[in-house]
Design an enzyme around this catalytic site. Structure first.
Site, PDB file in Angstrom:
ATOM      1  N   LEU A   4       0.857  -1.177   0.000  1.00  0.00           N
ATOM      2  CA  LEU A   4       0.000   0.000   0.000  1.00  0.00           C
ATOM      3  C   LEU A   4       0.894   1.228   0.000  1.00  0.00           C
ATOM      4  CD1 LEU A   4      -2.819  -0.873   2.587  1.00  0.00           C
ATOM      5  CD2 LEU A   4      -2.962  -0.901   0.096  1.00  0.00           C
ATOM      6  N   ASP A   5       0.514   2.234  -0.797  1.00  0.00           N
ATOM      7  CA  ASP A   5       1.305   3.455  -0.843  1.00  0.00           C
ATOM      8  C   ASP A   5       1.409   4.088   0.537  1.00  0.00           C
ATOM      9  OD1 ASP A   5       1.505   3.013  -3.546  1.00  0.00           O
ATOM     10  OD2 ASP A   5      -0.142   4.358  -4.067  1.00  0.00           O
ATOM     11  N   MET A   6       2.341   5.001   0.667  1.00  0.00           N
ATOM     12  CA  MET A   6       2.569   5.631   1.963  1.00  0.00           C
ATOM     13  C   MET A   6       1.327   6.378   2.442  1.00  0.00           C
ATOM     14  SD  MET A   6       5.761   8.025   3.108  1.00  0.00           S
ATOM     15  CE  MET A   6       6.066   8.428   4.826  1.00  0.00           C
TER      16      MET A   6
END
Length: 377
Positions: free
Chosen positions: A235-237
């Site tokens: 998952l992206d930041m």
């Protein structure tokens, strides 16, 4: 006959003085009675007969009871006194710290029996397997929960891993059993069945074990009671929501492959205007900057001002797929939450919370993914 009236010039003074025609002759000043010092303790008043009417039945009854009361010397003392009937009043709850049954309190007296707590059936420990299919030693030790493959290769270079007392010098070794393999002199317990966890990732953390730039990662906020786990996908930041964690690298690889076609469901808040036709066009896929994205299902959940809340479902899980596909139709994503990964939902799991998925569900998921694993020639 009526007495004659007094002259109008005469005035009546106080009782102590005499009346004259021109005023009042002052009498002698009253003398003040000295006040008695206050007594300590209860004070007795005058006899009741002075102030209590003889017709007061209550007073007479009180005097009769006092007269019938035996003297102190005639009262029973100690164990001879009659005890109260304990059956008439309910038992008092214990006060303070109560020692459990079989133990003694600080005063040396045994405490009341504690209620028997219901027994909780604990799951049997997972059986570990030492015999494995032919595979690299780094992969086998990673599946056994020792460390990641890269860390195991580094440990081999440092001479910390031995087989039957001989130090291993190269990771290029296939093994079929973990018997005789030691790490820092400690034998390896074996490979445990795959365990799967769900984790509520908050925004602002990288999905990685470590970051060279020093940014915070999910490993900094995972509960301390979890075993060594690896994330399924990324998952992206700035993306939050459901993140699966597993102890088995094979299960990780099977779940995150685009060919597995496992649906990932997201709740998206985006800025902009969009038509229903533009959303329906994503069901046929899209090619953006030379990268082809598979079918995307998007529905409008609600509108709040200039923002839209969408429910988006993808099946490939490519890098930044949801953001790029929505930007392609003129929407700017400002919040992205993953709420489901296949049959596993985020539900009411709090941020930074983690729990284990039942083993029966893990086995059913692995059975569903088994035909999708690439066949080795």
């Amino acid at each position: 006959m009526r007495p004659p009236r007094k002259p109008s010039g005469q005035r009546r003074g106080p009782a102590s003085g005499k009346t004259t025609g021109f005023g009042v002759r002052p009498g002698p000043a009253p003398t003040e009675t000295p006040s008695r010092p206050a007594r300590s303790g209860p004070q007795r008043g005058p006899p009741a007969s002075r102030f209590i009417d003889s017709d007061d039945r209550g007073a007479r009854e009180i005097r009769a009871l006092r007269a019938a009361r035996p003297a102190r010397d005639a009262r029973p003392a100690g164990e001879d006194r009659p005890t109260r009937d304990q059956d008439r009043r309910p038992p008092r709850p214990p006060r303070g710290n109560v020692a459990p049954a079989g133990r003694s309190t600080r005063a040396g007296k045994p405490g009341p029996a504690a209620p028997e707590a219901p027994r909780i059936k604990r799951a049997p420990p997972l059986e570990r397997v030492t015999e494995v299919a032919p595979q690299r030693i780094a992969k086998a030790l990673a599946r056994a929960g020792v460390a990641s493959r890269r860390d195991i290769e580094r440990m081999i270079a440092e001479g910390r891993i031995e087989i039957d007392g001989t130090k291993l010098t190269s990771p290029a070794l296939n093994i079929t059993s973990l018997r005789g393999v030691t790490v820092d002199g400690q034998p390896v317990a074996g490979i445990a069945p795959a365990r799967l966890y769900r984790f509520h990732k908050p925004a602002g953390f990288l999905t990685a074990a470590r970051d060279p730039a020093g940014r915070p990662t999910i490993m900094d906020i995972l509960p301390p009671d979890l075993p060594r786990v690896v994330p399924v996908g990324r998952l992206d930041m700035n993306t939050e929501g459901l993140l699966l964690l597993t102890t088995d690298g094979e299960l990780k690889r099977a779940l995150e492959l685009p060919s597995s076609s496992i649906p990932r469901v997201y709740r998206v808040r985006a800025f902009g205007e969009v038509t229903q036709a533009a959303l329906e066009s994503l069901a046929d896929g899209a090619t953006i900057d030379g990268i082809h994205y598979g079918p995307v299902l998007a529905d409008i959940e609600r509108k709040t001002g200039h923002n839209l809340w969408l429910i988006v479902t993808i099946r490939e899980g490519k890098n930044r797929e949801v953001r790029r596909v929505l930007e392609h139709i003129g929407l700017q994503v400002n919040r992205l939450i993953r709420v489901a990964y296949g049959p596993i939902g985020l539900d009411d799991l709090p941020p930074r919370g983690a729990d284990e998925i039942p083993q029966s569900d893990v086995q059913a998921l692995m059975a569903m993914l088994k035909p999708l694993k690439p066949q080795k020639k």
